[in-house]
Structures are given as C-alpha cells and as structure tokens.
Design a protein around this motif. Structure first.
Motif, PDB file in Angstrom:
ATOM      1  N   ASP A  71       0.824  -1.210   0.000  1.00 47.80           N
ATOM      2  CA  ASP A  71       0.000   0.000   0.000  1.00 47.80           C
ATOM      3  C   ASP A  71       0.860   1.263   0.000  1.00 47.80           C
ATOM      4  OD1 ASP A  71      -2.317  -1.449  -0.100  1.00 47.80           O
ATOM      5  OD2 ASP A  71      -2.770  -1.298   2.037  1.00 47.80           O
ATOM      6  N   LEU A  72       1.957   1.246   0.774  1.00 45.52           N
ATOM      7  CA  LEU A  72       2.818   2.427   0.798  1.00 45.52           C
ATOM      8  C   LEU A  72       3.523   2.614  -0.542  1.00 45.52           C
ATOM      9  CD1 LEU A  72       3.972   4.813   2.233  1.00 45.52           C
ATOM     10  CD2 LEU A  72       5.676   3.327   3.306  1.00 45.52           C
ATOM     11  N   MET A  73       3.947   1.520  -1.167  1.00 45.19           N
ATOM     12  CA  MET A  73       4.586   1.636  -2.478  1.00 45.19           C
ATOM     13  C   MET A  73       3.601   2.135  -3.529  1.00 45.19           C
ATOM     14  SD  MET A  73       7.407  -1.454  -2.671  1.00 45.19           S
ATOM     15  CE  MET A  73       6.668  -2.725  -1.641  1.00 45.19           C
ATOM     16  N   ILE A  74       2.342   1.721  -3.426  1.00 46.98           N
ATOM     17  CA  ILE A  74       1.311   2.242  -4.329  1.00 46.98           C
ATOM     18  C   ILE A  74       1.143   3.740  -4.099  1.00 46.98           C
ATOM     19  CG2 ILE A  74      -1.170   2.245  -4.788  1.00 46.98           C
ATOM     20  CD1 ILE A  74      -1.133  -0.776  -4.354  1.00 46.98           C
ATOM     21  N   ALA A  75       1.115   4.151  -2.840  1.00 45.30           N
ATOM     22  CA  ALA A  75       0.980   5.574  -2.528  1.00 45.30           C
ATOM     23  C   ALA A  75       2.156   6.381  -3.058  1.00 45.30           C
ATOM     24  CB  ALA A  75       0.843   5.770  -1.019  1.00 45.30           C
ATOM     25  N   LYS A  76       3.330   5.720  -3.189  1.00 46.86           N
ATOM     26  CA  LYS A  76       4.518   6.383  -3.729  1.00 46.86           C
ATOM     27  C   LYS A  76       4.605   6.234  -5.241  1.00 46.86           C
ATOM     28  CE  LYS A  76       7.441   6.067   0.414  1.00 46.86           C
ATOM     29  NZ  LYS A  76       8.006   7.407   0.381  1.00 46.86           N
ATOM     30  N   ASP A  77       3.530   5.751  -5.880  1.00 43.73           N
ATOM     31  CA  ASP A  77       3.407   5.675  -7.334  1.00 43.73           C
ATOM     32  C   ASP A  77       4.261   4.582  -7.966  1.00 43.73           C
ATOM     33  OD1 ASP A  77       2.013   6.625  -9.570  1.00 43.73           O
ATOM     34  OD2 ASP A  77       3.715   7.834 -10.232  1.00 43.73           O
ATOM     35  N   ALA A  78       4.467   3.480  -7.262  1.00 47.81           N
ATOM     36  CA  ALA A  78       5.207   2.354  -7.839  1.00 47.81           C
ATOM     37  C   ALA A  78       4.463   1.788  -9.041  1.00 47.81           C
ATOM     38  CB  ALA A  78       5.412   1.275  -6.785  1.00 47.81           C
ATOM     39  N   ASP A  79       5.230   1.309 -10.016  1.00 45.26           N
ATOM     40  CA  ASP A  79       4.648   0.664 -11.193  1.00 45.26           C
ATOM     41  C   ASP A  79       4.488  -0.839 -11.007  1.00 45.26           C
ATOM     42  OD1 ASP A  79       4.557   3.018 -12.889  1.00 45.26           O
ATOM     43  OD2 ASP A  79       6.746   2.892 -12.960  1.00 45.26           O
ATOM     44  N   GLU A  80       5.395  -1.431 -10.261  1.00 50.19           N
ATOM     45  CA  GLU A  80       5.388  -2.879 -10.070  1.00 50.19           C
ATOM     46  C   GLU A  80       6.191  -3.206  -8.820  1.00 50.19           C
ATOM     47  OE1 GLU A  80       7.265  -4.287 -13.627  1.00 50.19           O
ATOM     48  OE2 GLU A  80       9.294  -3.874 -12.887  1.00 50.19           O
ATOM     49  N   ILE A  81       6.019  -4.439  -8.335  1.00 45.85           N
ATOM     50  CA  ILE A  81       6.758  -4.919  -7.169  1.00 45.85           C
ATOM     51  C   ILE A  81       7.299  -6.307  -7.506  1.00 45.85           C
ATOM     52  CG2 ILE A  81       6.659  -5.515  -4.717  1.00 45.85           C
ATOM     53  CD1 ILE A  81       4.320  -3.555  -4.458  1.00 45.85           C
ATOM     54  N   ALA A  82       8.547  -6.542  -7.164  1.00 45.49           N
ATOM     55  CA  ALA A  82       9.200  -7.810  -7.460  1.00 45.49           C
ATOM     56  C   ALA A  82       9.724  -8.451  -6.185  1.00 45.49           C
ATOM     57  CB  ALA A  82      10.355  -7.589  -8.441  1.00 45.49           C
ATOM     58  N   LEU A  83       9.983  -9.746  -6.278  1.00 43.33           N
ATOM     59  CA  LEU A  83      10.612 -10.482  -5.177  1.00 43.33           C
ATOM     60  C   LEU A  83      11.073 -11.822  -5.709  1.00 43.33           C
ATOM     61  CD1 LEU A  83       8.533 -12.955  -3.984  1.00 43.33           C
ATOM     62  CD2 LEU A  83       7.194 -10.917  -3.470  1.00 43.33           C
ATOM     63  N   GLU A  84      11.906 -12.499  -4.932  1.00 36.50           N
ATOM     64  CA  GLU A  84      12.255 -13.888  -5.207  1.00 36.50           C
ATOM     65  C   GLU A  84      11.949 -14.720  -3.973  1.00 36.50           C
ATOM     66  OE1 GLU A  84      15.007 -11.572  -5.709  1.00 36.50           O
ATOM     67  OE2 GLU A  84      14.307 -11.250  -7.771  1.00 36.50           O
ATOM     68  N   THR A  85      11.483 -15.934  -4.203  1.00 33.96           N
ATOM     69  CA  THR A  85      11.230 -16.833  -3.086  1.00 33.96           C
ATOM     70  C   THR A  85      11.592 -18.253  -3.483  1.00 33.96           C
ATOM     71  OG1 THR A  85       9.614 -17.480  -1.397  1.00 33.96           O
ATOM     72  CG2 THR A  85       8.816 -17.320  -3.656  1.00 33.96           C
ATOM     73  N   GLU A  86      12.061 -19.009  -2.529  1.00 33.58           N
ATOM     74  CA  GLU A  86      12.496 -20.377  -2.789  1.00 33.58           C
ATOM     75  C   GLU A  86      11.329 -21.211  -3.300  1.00 33.58           C
ATOM     76  OE1 GLU A  86      15.670 -23.319  -0.536  1.00 33.58           O
ATOM     77  OE2 GLU A  86      14.621 -21.769   0.565  1.00 33.58           O
ATOM     78  N   GLU A  87      11.574 -22.029  -4.311  1.00 35.11           N
ATOM     79  CA  GLU A  87      10.494 -22.793  -4.925  1.00 35.11           C
ATOM     80  C   GLU A  87       9.848 -23.777  -3.952  1.00 35.11           C
ATOM     81  OE1 GLU A  87      11.544 -25.388  -8.086  1.00 35.11           O
ATOM     82  OE2 GLU A  87      13.354 -26.147  -7.105  1.00 35.11           O
ATOM     83  N   THR A  88      10.577 -24.175  -2.916  1.00 40.73           N
ATOM     84  CA  THR A  88      10.032 -25.112  -1.939  1.00 40.73           C
ATOM     85  C   THR A  88       9.264 -24.417  -0.820  1.00 40.73           C
ATOM     86  OG1 THR A  88      12.135 -25.053  -0.733  1.00 40.73           O
ATOM     87  CG2 THR A  88      11.851 -26.800  -2.361  1.00 40.73           C
ATOM     88  N   ASN A  89       9.265 -23.090  -0.810  1.00 41.10           N
ATOM     89  CA  ASN A  89       8.576 -22.342   0.243  1.00 41.10           C
ATOM     90  C   ASN A  89       7.107 -22.169  -0.154  1.00 41.10           C
ATOM     91  OD1 ASN A  89       7.730 -20.613   2.280  1.00 41.10           O
ATOM     92  ND2 ASN A  89       9.584 -19.370   2.218  1.00 41.10           N
ATOM     93  N   VAL A  90       6.342 -23.228   0.065  1.00 40.72           N
ATOM     94  CA  VAL A  90       4.949 -23.256  -0.385  1.00 40.72           C
ATOM     95  C   VAL A  90       4.119 -22.170   0.293  1.00 40.72           C
ATOM     96  CG1 VAL A  90       2.863 -24.678  -0.528  1.00 40.72           C
ATOM     97  CG2 VAL A  90       5.111 -25.713  -0.891  1.00 40.72           C
ATOM     98  N   ALA A  91       4.321 -21.966   1.579  1.00 42.30           N
ATOM     99  CA  ALA A  91       3.530 -20.969   2.304  1.00 42.30           C
ATOM    100  C   ALA A  91       3.751 -19.572   1.732  1.00 42.30           C
ATOM    101  CB  ALA A  91       3.888 -20.994   3.791  1.00 42.30           C
ATOM    102  N   ALA A  92       5.004 -19.234   1.432  1.00 45.35           N
ATOM    103  CA  ALA A  92       5.290 -17.915   0.863  1.00 45.35           C
ATOM    104  C   ALA A  92       4.684 -17.771  -0.522  1.00 45.35           C
ATOM    105  CB  ALA A  92       6.798 -17.682   0.814  1.00 45.35           C
ATOM    106  N   MET A  93       4.780 -18.827  -1.333  1.00 40.11           N
ATOM    107  CA  MET A  93       4.204 -18.773  -2.678  1.00 40.11           C
ATOM    108  C   MET A  93       2.703 -18.535  -2.608  1.00 40.11           C
ATOM    109  SD  MET A  93       6.629 -19.169  -4.967  1.00 40.11           S
ATOM    110  CE  MET A  93       5.723 -19.696  -6.399  1.00 40.11           C
ATOM    111  N   LYS A  94       2.027 -19.234  -1.711  1.00 40.15           N
ATOM    112  CA  LYS A  94       0.578 -19.061  -1.572  1.00 40.15           C
ATOM    113  C   LYS A  94       0.229 -17.648  -1.120  1.00 40.15           C
ATOM    114  CE  LYS A  94      -0.778 -23.872  -0.665  1.00 40.15           C
ATOM    115  NZ  LYS A  94      -1.383 -24.796   0.341  1.00 40.15           N
ATOM    116  N   LEU A  95       1.003 -17.128  -0.183  1.00 35.59           N
ATOM    117  CA  LEU A  95       0.746 -15.779   0.305  1.00 35.59           C
ATOM    118  C   LEU A  95       0.876 -14.763  -0.823  1.00 35.59           C
ATOM    119  CD1 LEU A  95       0.420 -13.514   2.414  1.00 35.59           C
ATOM    120  CD2 LEU A  95       2.885 -13.722   2.857  1.00 35.59           C
ATOM    121  N   TYR A  96       1.986 -14.783  -1.525  1.00 37.57           N
ATOM    122  CA  TYR A  96       2.215 -13.779  -2.555  1.00 37.57           C
ATOM    123  C   TYR A  96       1.237 -13.914  -3.723  1.00 37.57           C
ATOM    124  CZ  TYR A  96       6.531 -12.569  -0.131  1.00 37.57           C
ATOM    125  OH  TYR A  96       7.447 -12.156   0.808  1.00 37.57           O
TER     126      TYR A  96
END
Length: 249
Positions: A152-177
């Motif tokens: 939300d703060l990045m949107i308020a700062k006019d971000a165009d996109e958001i990126a990240l990397e997460t381990e392929e075995t981290n199922v909980a993180a993948m589901k969250l994102y």
C-alpha cells in the motif's frame, strides 16, 4: 491511505491500483442472513496484543538485532549487517514489523523489509527483500498484514510494479504472494547458495507495465552510485559479493 483493489486486464494480467474515497466501497454487502458466528469469520482482525510499527532509525539499537536473529532463522543465506543498513538507511519507511505487546520487552515477532527505486528502462519498481515471522506466530495473518502495508505504501509512492524472489520449496510464501496478486515471472535455477532454485514473482500495479521492455536482470542488492562510498554500508568489506549474497523472502 487509499485502499487497493486487484483488477484483471484484457491480457489476463492482474494489477492493483489505489482507490480514492469515492471509489472505496464494499464489493458485496455483508450477508445479514448469516448467524453472527459465521459473519465474524468474514472479518480479518489482528491477533490480540500484536502491534504494527513502521521502522525508524531511532529503533535500530533495540530492534535491528531482533530483525537479524529472526530473519537468519528463515533464510537460506546469511546477511551481513551492511545489507540491513543498505535497506534501512535508504528506505526506513518501507520496513514494517510486528511486536507482541504482551511480552515484557515488546518482542519483535515478524518483519518485512522493502525498497523502491527506478528500475533500469524506467519502471518504478518496489522490491520485497526479506519477510520472516517467528514460528509460534505463523498462521495468524501477520505476514499478510506486513506485506500489505508495504504494498500500500509503495502504491501511494506511485510504484509501477513490485518484485521479489522466493524459494520454490517455500509453499507458504508462494501461496501468500500469489493470493496478493503476484505472478510467477521466471524460475531461477540454483539461485541460492544452498543449491535451491527460486521463482521471481511480479505484481503489476498499473495497466501496461508488463509490456515495458526490460534490460538484463539487475541485482536488487546492487549499491546505487550515491551509496558506493558510504562507509556505513561498505566498511570492512573486501568482497562485495559477500555482502550481497541472495536469500529467500
């Protein structure tokens, strides 16, 4: 701060955009024909005794050691203190953490660390660098709340996109994102020092951003020219690769 909503564009991509006060309204009315016990399940509330705090440099002596200890337990690679300072000195407002107010020392139990800067070829790109939750506090919505605050703060700062990397075995993180609208952009084979692969995920915040041509991948931990001579960031480092070893989020 404006609320956000996910939209699906004609090419099938999900985007988020900020809503003003006139646009912000419930998508569906609260179902009044349900018993109170069922209606309560539709409302997301914070766990009792949990408070969310936006980072400030004055909090470093108390909470930076706790951040490092918590993140070190979850990530596949170690981080130098200089990596933390790289993010926290330049984008302190994009770090949020949760504390348990019921503990004597108001212990830190979850944290997200982000940055926001111009990406090569133009888009203003946010980056979620680290996310960790203490084991006994998982499944309570803390990580979702922290990530949402960062988005939300990045949107308020006019971000165009958001990126990240997460381990392929981290199922909980993948589901969250993915539940927040992130899309799998690329698989990064043997991305981490432990040999595990990762997925790069992208959240497009504006229509048309996905079609902007990108240059070759830029390491998110690369120091900008203005910071390369900052002794607080590079003091005592003989090998910058040691500082910028990648980890999961």
């Amino acid at each position: 701060m404006a609320g956000t909503v996910r939209m699906q564009t004609s090419n099938g991509r999900l985007v988020r955009h900020a809503m003003n006060d006139e646009e912000r309204r419930p998508l569906t009315p609260t179902p009044t024909n349900l018993p109170a016990s069922e209606i309560g399940k539709l409302i997301q509330t914070s766990p009792p005794d949990i408070a969310y705090i936006q980072y400030d440099i004055s909090l470093e002596p108390k909470y930076l050691p706790q951040m490092r200890a918590l993140i070190a337990k979850d990530l596949s690679e170690p981080y130098s203190i200089y990596v933390y300072r790289y993010f926290l000195y330049q984008w302190p407002e994009l770090c949020f953490f949760a504390i348990d107010t019921s503990t004597p020392d108001r212990d830190l139990v979850a944290v997200v660390i982000c940055k926001l800067e111009k990406h090569r070829c133009g888009p203003l790109r946010g980056y979620i660098a680290m996310l960790a939750t203490q084991e006994g506090y998982r499944g309570k919505g803390l990580a979702r709340t922290l990530v949402s605050k960062g988005i939300d703060l990045m949107i308020a700062k006019d971000a165009d996109e958001i990126a990240l990397e997460t381990e392929e075995t981290n199922v909980a993180a993948m589901k969250l994102y993915e539940s927040l609208g992130f899309l799998r952009s690329k698989k990064l084979h043997r991305y981490y020092l432990n040999g595990n692969s990762a997925y790069r995920l992208l959240l497009y915040l504006k229509p048309g951003v996905a079609s902007i041509p990108m240059d070759e991948y830029v390491d998110p931990y690369e120091l900008p020219p203005s910071a390369q001579d900052d002794p607080m960031l590079v003091q005592g480092l003989e090998d910058r690769e040691e500082l910028f070893s990648r980890g999961i989020v």
